[in-house]
Design an enzyme around this catalytic site. Sequence first.
Site, PDB file in Angstrom:
ATOM      1  N   PHE A  94       0.881  -1.177   0.000  1.00 38.97           N
ATOM      2  CA  PHE A  94       0.000   0.000   0.000  1.00 38.97           C
ATOM      3  C   PHE A  94       0.917   1.225   0.000  1.00 38.97           C
ATOM      4  CE2 PHE A  94      -2.118   3.277   2.592  1.00 38.97           C
ATOM      5  CZ  PHE A  94      -3.380   3.343   2.032  1.00 38.97           C
ATOM      6  N   GLY A 115       3.350  12.588   5.163  1.00 40.82           N
ATOM      7  CA  GLY A 115       3.028  11.399   5.956  1.00 40.82           C
ATOM      8  C   GLY A 115       1.642  11.567   6.549  1.00 40.82           C
ATOM      9  N   ILE A 156       7.486   1.889   2.419  1.00 40.34           N
ATOM     10  CA  ILE A 156       6.489   0.938   1.932  1.00 40.34           C
ATOM     11  C   ILE A 156       6.744  -0.473   2.462  1.00 40.34           C
ATOM     12  CG2 ILE A 156       5.344   0.017  -0.126  1.00 40.34           C
ATOM     13  CD1 ILE A 156       4.938   3.105   0.553  1.00 40.34           C
ATOM     14  N   THR A 157       5.818  -0.915   3.319  1.00 42.49           N
ATOM     15  CA  THR A 157       5.888  -2.265   3.906  1.00 42.49           C
ATOM     16  C   THR A 157       5.680  -3.307   2.804  1.00 42.49           C
ATOM     17  OG1 THR A 157       5.000  -1.402   5.969  1.00 42.49           O
ATOM     18  CG2 THR A 157       4.843  -3.781   5.659  1.00 42.49           C
ATOM     19  N   GLY A 214      14.605  -7.066  34.702  1.00 48.12           N
ATOM     20  CA  GLY A 214      15.842  -6.469  35.206  1.00 48.12           C
ATOM     21  C   GLY A 214      16.901  -6.418  34.110  1.00 48.12           C
ATOM     22  N   GLU A 220       0.201   3.776   9.910  1.00 49.93           N
ATOM     23  CA  GLU A 220      -1.260   3.804   9.649  1.00 49.93           C
ATOM     24  C   GLU A 220      -1.947   4.872  10.513  1.00 49.93           C
ATOM     25  OE1 GLU A 220      -3.166   0.125   8.761  1.00 49.93           O
ATOM     26  OE2 GLU A 220      -1.284  -0.777   8.103  1.00 49.93           O
ATOM     27  N   THR A 227      -0.373   8.172  13.104  1.00 48.51           N
ATOM     28  CA  THR A 227       0.278   8.248  14.424  1.00 48.51           C
ATOM     29  C   THR A 227      -0.793   8.353  15.517  1.00 48.51           C
ATOM     30  OG1 THR A 227       0.344  10.652  14.375  1.00 48.51           O
ATOM     31  CG2 THR A 227       2.252   9.506  13.425  1.00 48.51           C
TER      32      THR A 227
HETATM   33  C1  LIG Z   1       8.166   0.857   9.468  1.00 51.41           C
HETATM   34  C2  LIG Z   1       7.189   1.722   8.720  1.00 51.41           C
HETATM   35  C3  LIG Z   1       6.320   1.137   7.813  1.00 51.41           C
HETATM   36  C4  LIG Z   1       5.423   1.928   7.099  1.00 51.41           C
HETATM   37  N1  LIG Z   1       4.625   1.352   6.121  1.00 51.41           N
HETATM   38  C5  LIG Z   1       3.911   2.141   5.299  1.00 51.41           C
HETATM   39  C6  LIG Z   1       3.221   1.586   4.166  1.00 51.41           C
HETATM   40  O1  LIG Z   1       3.239   0.373   3.929  1.00 51.41           O
HETATM   41  N2  LIG Z   1       2.578   2.427   3.325  1.00 51.41           N
HETATM   42  C7  LIG Z   1       2.537   3.770   3.540  1.00 51.41           C
HETATM   43  O2  LIG Z   1       1.930   4.470   2.736  1.00 51.41           O
HETATM   44  N3  LIG Z   1       3.167   4.337   4.611  1.00 51.41           N
HETATM   45  C8  LIG Z   1       3.848   3.545   5.486  1.00 51.41           C
HETATM   46  N4  LIG Z   1       4.501   4.106   6.565  1.00 51.41           N
HETATM   47  C9  LIG Z   1       4.443   5.533   6.776  1.00 51.41           C
HETATM   48  C10 LIG Z   1       3.662   5.913   8.035  1.00 51.41           C
HETATM   49  O3  LIG Z   1       2.296   5.720   7.832  1.00 51.41           O
HETATM   50  C11 LIG Z   1       4.038   7.367   8.379  1.00 51.41           C
HETATM   51  O4  LIG Z   1       5.370   7.333   8.889  1.00 51.41           O
HETATM   52  C12 LIG Z   1       3.096   7.982   9.372  1.00 51.41           C
HETATM   53  O5  LIG Z   1       1.831   8.199   8.798  1.00 51.41           O
HETATM   54  C13 LIG Z   1       3.635   9.326   9.898  1.00 51.41           C
HETATM   55  O6  LIG Z   1       4.056  10.142   8.857  1.00 51.41           O
HETATM   56  P1  LIG Z   1       5.501  10.834   8.921  1.00 51.41           P
HETATM   57  O7  LIG Z   1       6.502   9.767   9.208  1.00 51.41           O
HETATM   58  O8  LIG Z   1       5.698  11.626   7.695  1.00 51.41           O
HETATM   59  O9  LIG Z   1       5.453  11.777  10.185  1.00 51.41           O
HETATM   60  P2  LIG Z   1       4.862  13.268  10.208  1.00 51.41           P
HETATM   61  O10 LIG Z   1       3.527  13.317   9.564  1.00 51.41           O
HETATM   62  O11 LIG Z   1       5.913  14.185   9.708  1.00 51.41           O
HETATM   63  O12 LIG Z   1       4.665  13.474  11.772  1.00 51.41           O
HETATM   64  C14 LIG Z   1       5.728  13.814  12.649  1.00 51.41           C
HETATM   65  C15 LIG Z   1       5.125  14.076  14.021  1.00 51.41           C
HETATM   66  O13 LIG Z   1       4.192  15.171  13.943  1.00 51.41           O
HETATM   67  C16 LIG Z   1       2.923  14.759  14.420  1.00 51.41           C
HETATM   68  N5  LIG Z   1       1.857  15.420  13.681  1.00 51.41           N
HETATM   69  C17 LIG Z   1       1.727  15.539  12.340  1.00 51.41           C
HETATM   70  N6  LIG Z   1       0.599  16.199  12.044  1.00 51.41           N
HETATM   71  C18 LIG Z   1      -0.005  16.500  13.208  1.00 51.41           C
HETATM   72  C19 LIG Z   1      -1.211  17.171  13.564  1.00 51.41           C
HETATM   73  N7  LIG Z   1      -2.048  17.646  12.650  1.00 51.41           N
HETATM   74  N8  LIG Z   1      -1.511  17.283  14.877  1.00 51.41           N
HETATM   75  C20 LIG Z   1      -0.688  16.772  15.826  1.00 51.41           C
HETATM   76  N9  LIG Z   1       0.462  16.145  15.557  1.00 51.41           N
HETATM   77  C21 LIG Z   1       0.803  15.994  14.255  1.00 51.41           C
HETATM   78  C22 LIG Z   1       2.900  13.247  14.230  1.00 51.41           C
HETATM   79  O14 LIG Z   1       1.942  12.635  15.078  1.00 51.41           O
HETATM   80  C23 LIG Z   1       4.329  12.880  14.561  1.00 51.41           C
HETATM   81  O15 LIG Z   1       4.482  12.803  15.957  1.00 51.41           O
HETATM   82  C24 LIG Z   1       5.370   3.313   7.325  1.00 51.41           C
HETATM   83  C25 LIG Z   1       6.236   3.895   8.266  1.00 51.41           C
HETATM   84  C26 LIG Z   1       7.133   3.122   8.952  1.00 51.41           C
HETATM   85  C27 LIG Z   1       8.085   3.789   9.915  1.00 51.41           C
END
Ligand SMILES: Cc1cc2nc3c(=O)[nH]c(=O)nc-3n(C[C@H](O)[C@H](O)[C@H](O)COP(=O)(O)OP(=O)(O)OC[C@H]3O[C@@H](n4cnc5c(N)ncnc54)[C@H](O)[C@@H]3O)c2cc1C
Length: 380
Positions: free
Chosen positions: A123, A131, A157-158, A339, A363, A365
């Site tokens: 996906f 993100g 991308i997983t 521990g 999916e 945060t």
């Molecule tokens: C191991 C792994 C597997 C993944 N697999 C997939 C996948 O298969 N397909 C896919 O499409 N994506 C995938 N992702 C992406 C994942 O869904 C995103 O990392 C996630 O949605 C957060 O986006 P970001 O990393 O850009 O963080 P950001 O959106 O930049 O967020 C950074 C911080 O800001 C906070 N924040 C952002 N906006 C707000 C707001 N409006 N209010 C309050 N706080 C906010 C967030 O909660 C977070 O703490 C994967 C990520 C990882 C690490």
Amino acid sequence: MDFSLSEEQLMIRQTTREFAEKELAADARERDAEERFPKEQVKKMGELGFMGIMVDPKYSGGGMDTVSYCIMIEELSRVDASAGVIASVNNSLVCAGIEKFGTETQKQAFLAPLAAGKKLGSFCLSEPSTGSDASALQTTATRDGDDWIINGTKNWITNGTQADTYLVFATEDKSQGSHGVHCFMVERGTPGFSIGKKEKKLGIRSSDTCSLIFEQCRVPNANMLGEPNKGFRVAMFILDGGRIGIAAQALGIAVASLEAAVKYAKEREQFGRPIASFQAIQFMLAEMDMEVNAARLLIYRAAAQKDRGERFSNAAAMAKLHASKTAMFCADKAVQIHGGVGYTKDYPVERYLRDAKITEIYEGTSEIQKLVVARDLIKS
Ligand SMILES: Cc1cc2nc3c(=O)[nH]c(=O)nc-3n(C[C@H](O)[C@H](O)[C@H](O)COP(=O)(O)OP(=O)(O)OC[C@H]3O[C@@H](n4cnc5c(N)ncnc54)[C@H](O)[C@@H]3O)c2cc1C
């Protein structure tokens, strides 16, 4: 209200537990250390029907309900959270999307092999600069006759390096925001589509995560999933269901942590008696057990709402929020109860702690889940 599981649900718990303990447990630690994808095990998961458990049997699926799906993901993740997410992505982010939005021809061509476990899905929504704010995606789709030309980069991308079928979200008109997004099914090997950098991660290290690069990648219009410009709605629908799966993954990690903590507390002696006899340890175990049970109830509630055809976004967000917090809480307490040895690779609890963290991030945060829950509270 009846909280008991059906015969079928009990059977899926037993089948998955037996599989996980026989096929996943022995090498989970090595696969984590070596960042090795469980290729053989995923093949067997397909043969057992784990990769399309909710899909209609006429498309090679198991025809089971979402509660059964959650039980299966919990049991896989209890032993190996990487295997849990590999199955979760294929089931709820890929199969469920194609089953809901695909045409009959698309379901026969794309869904059936994915549900049978003969192919693997990914996906692809996230990008380097988008993100949480996924509607601002930058990957473009430009019409060219009967085809679309996709350009851009997807991140995180997983299943990315292993998959055969990729659900790719791209915008035709960035100025339209979420209203200009299309969803395409792109097959591995399509010219202009290549696998980018594989990430080195804190946890779920045997689930592969990578970037994908699209350079003048030509995809037929017949591969568009859902209506034009409705791709963002497709993504949001899919993610609601996906969050229930990740909540179940988190629950599996929490259960494993609790079981490991109870076992160790009964074995380890200090001051001439098992540490389980100290009230401080008992209080930690009691809180872990309570949170595990609360998480499971929230997950089953969300799954049951989905199965009844009710709106379940709020329940799914709440289940993921609580279950991921529970996974972190239980894994942290399990390390504490162990521990010093808990801080080493001689015991699995350090892996549970590393694996738990991702459930608060992907999916959506935890902050995004809270926004979903709060939106319902204040909308009227
Ligand atoms: C191991 C792994 C597997 C993944 N697999 C997939 C996948 O298969 N397909 C896919 O499409 N994506 C995938 N992702 C992406 C994942 O869904 C995103 O990392 C996630 O949605 C957060 O986006 P970001 O990393 O850009 O963080 P950001 O959106 O930049 O967020 C950074 C911080 O800001 C906070 N924040 C952002 N906006 C707000 C707001 N409006 N209010 C309050 N706080 C906010 C967030 O909660 C977070 O703490 C994967 C990520 C990882 C690490």
